[in-house]
Design a protein around this motif. Sequence first.
Motif, PDB file in Angstrom:
ATOM      1  N   THR A   1       0.833  -1.195   0.000  1.00 58.15           N
ATOM      2  CA  THR A   1       0.000   0.000   0.000  1.00 58.15           C
ATOM      3  C   THR A   1       0.869   1.247   0.000  1.00 58.15           C
ATOM      4  O   THR A   1       2.041   1.215   0.404  1.00 58.15           O
ATOM      5  N   ALA A   2       0.258   2.312  -0.429  1.00 57.48           N
ATOM      6  CA  ALA A   2       0.890   3.631  -0.357  1.00 57.48           C
ATOM      7  C   ALA A   2      -0.121   4.590   0.247  1.00 57.48           C
ATOM      8  O   ALA A   2      -1.321   4.518  -0.044  1.00 57.48           O
ATOM      9  N   THR A   3       0.359   5.481   1.079  1.00 58.73           N
ATOM     10  CA  THR A   3      -0.463   6.545   1.627  1.00 58.73           C
ATOM     11  C   THR A   3      -0.136   7.805   0.837  1.00 58.73           C
ATOM     12  O   THR A   3       1.031   8.153   0.666  1.00 58.73           O
ATOM     13  N   VAL A   4      -1.190   8.452   0.359  1.00 58.78           N
ATOM     14  CA  VAL A   4      -1.038   9.652  -0.457  1.00 58.78           C
ATOM     15  C   VAL A   4      -1.729  10.811   0.249  1.00 58.78           C
ATOM     16  O   VAL A   4      -2.897  10.691   0.639  1.00 58.78           O
ATOM     17  N   THR A   5      -1.001  11.904   0.417  1.00 60.44           N
ATOM     18  CA  THR A   5      -1.593  13.127   0.946  1.00 60.44           C
ATOM     19  C   THR A   5      -1.908  14.027  -0.236  1.00 60.44           C
ATOM     20  O   THR A   5      -1.030  14.334  -1.045  1.00 60.44           O
TER      21      THR A   5
ATOM     22  N   LYS B   1      -6.203  17.736   5.389  1.00 56.50           N
ATOM     23  CA  LYS B   1      -6.017  16.357   5.843  1.00 56.50           C
ATOM     24  C   LYS B   1      -6.641  15.373   4.861  1.00 56.50           C
ATOM     25  O   LYS B   1      -7.308  14.413   5.249  1.00 56.50           O
ATOM     26  N   ALA B   2      -6.407  15.633   3.586  1.00 59.43           N
ATOM     27  CA  ALA B   2      -6.927  14.756   2.532  1.00 59.43           C
ATOM     28  C   ALA B   2      -5.924  13.630   2.337  1.00 59.43           C
ATOM     29  O   ALA B   2      -4.851  13.836   1.754  1.00 59.43           O
ATOM     30  N   ILE B   3      -6.276  12.462   2.818  1.00 58.43           N
ATOM     31  CA  ILE B   3      -5.348  11.336   2.822  1.00 58.43           C
ATOM     32  C   ILE B   3      -6.050  10.096   2.270  1.00 58.43           C
ATOM     33  O   ILE B   3      -7.173   9.779   2.658  1.00 58.43           O
ATOM     34  N   ALA B   4      -5.357   9.427   1.371  1.00 59.85           N
ATOM     35  CA  ALA B   4      -5.870   8.182   0.798  1.00 59.85           C
ATOM     36  C   ALA B   4      -4.826   7.084   0.987  1.00 59.85           C
ATOM     37  O   ALA B   4      -3.627   7.333   0.879  1.00 59.85           O
ATOM     38  N   VAL B   5      -5.308   5.891   1.261  1.00 52.15           N
ATOM     39  CA  VAL B   5      -4.460   4.701   1.285  1.00 52.15           C
ATOM     40  C   VAL B   5      -4.900   3.840   0.118  1.00 52.15           C
ATOM     41  O   VAL B   5      -6.080   3.527  -0.022  1.00 52.15           O
TER      42      VAL B   5
END
Length: 141
Positions: A116-120, A133-137
Amino acid sequence: MSAQFDQVSVGDELPTTDITVTRADLIRYAGASGDFNVIHWNERVATSVGLPGVIAHGMYTMALGGRYVSEWVGDAGAVLEYGVRFTNPVPVPDDETGATLTFGGKVTKTDQEARTATVTLTALSGEQKVLGKAIAVVRLP
């Protein structure tokens, strides 16, 4: 623009994308979502409650960010988590031009085991930040 896990590193920047939002888009979103709040279509009411004019639905703005991430990863089903805070409204002028939202992102974390990658994400309307605080995994192939 499909990302592969072995090609993604912390610090990688996603390409920026501009998305235009028009009043017609707001009407279509209202119909699809059932959110017919008057601030999304009536200038007089929107300004009377202190808004700069008709504004885009917050959830529509959020959805556009979700689309941006899912297009980067190449599969909407690969977005495992996604959350935002709404920081500023997106005024949508009553003209042919509409409003421009600029989305960008940065990989802030990777997990080798889970792939997985966490993207801000960043989301701007003009120079104003509209999502915080827009964060997607995402799971990467």
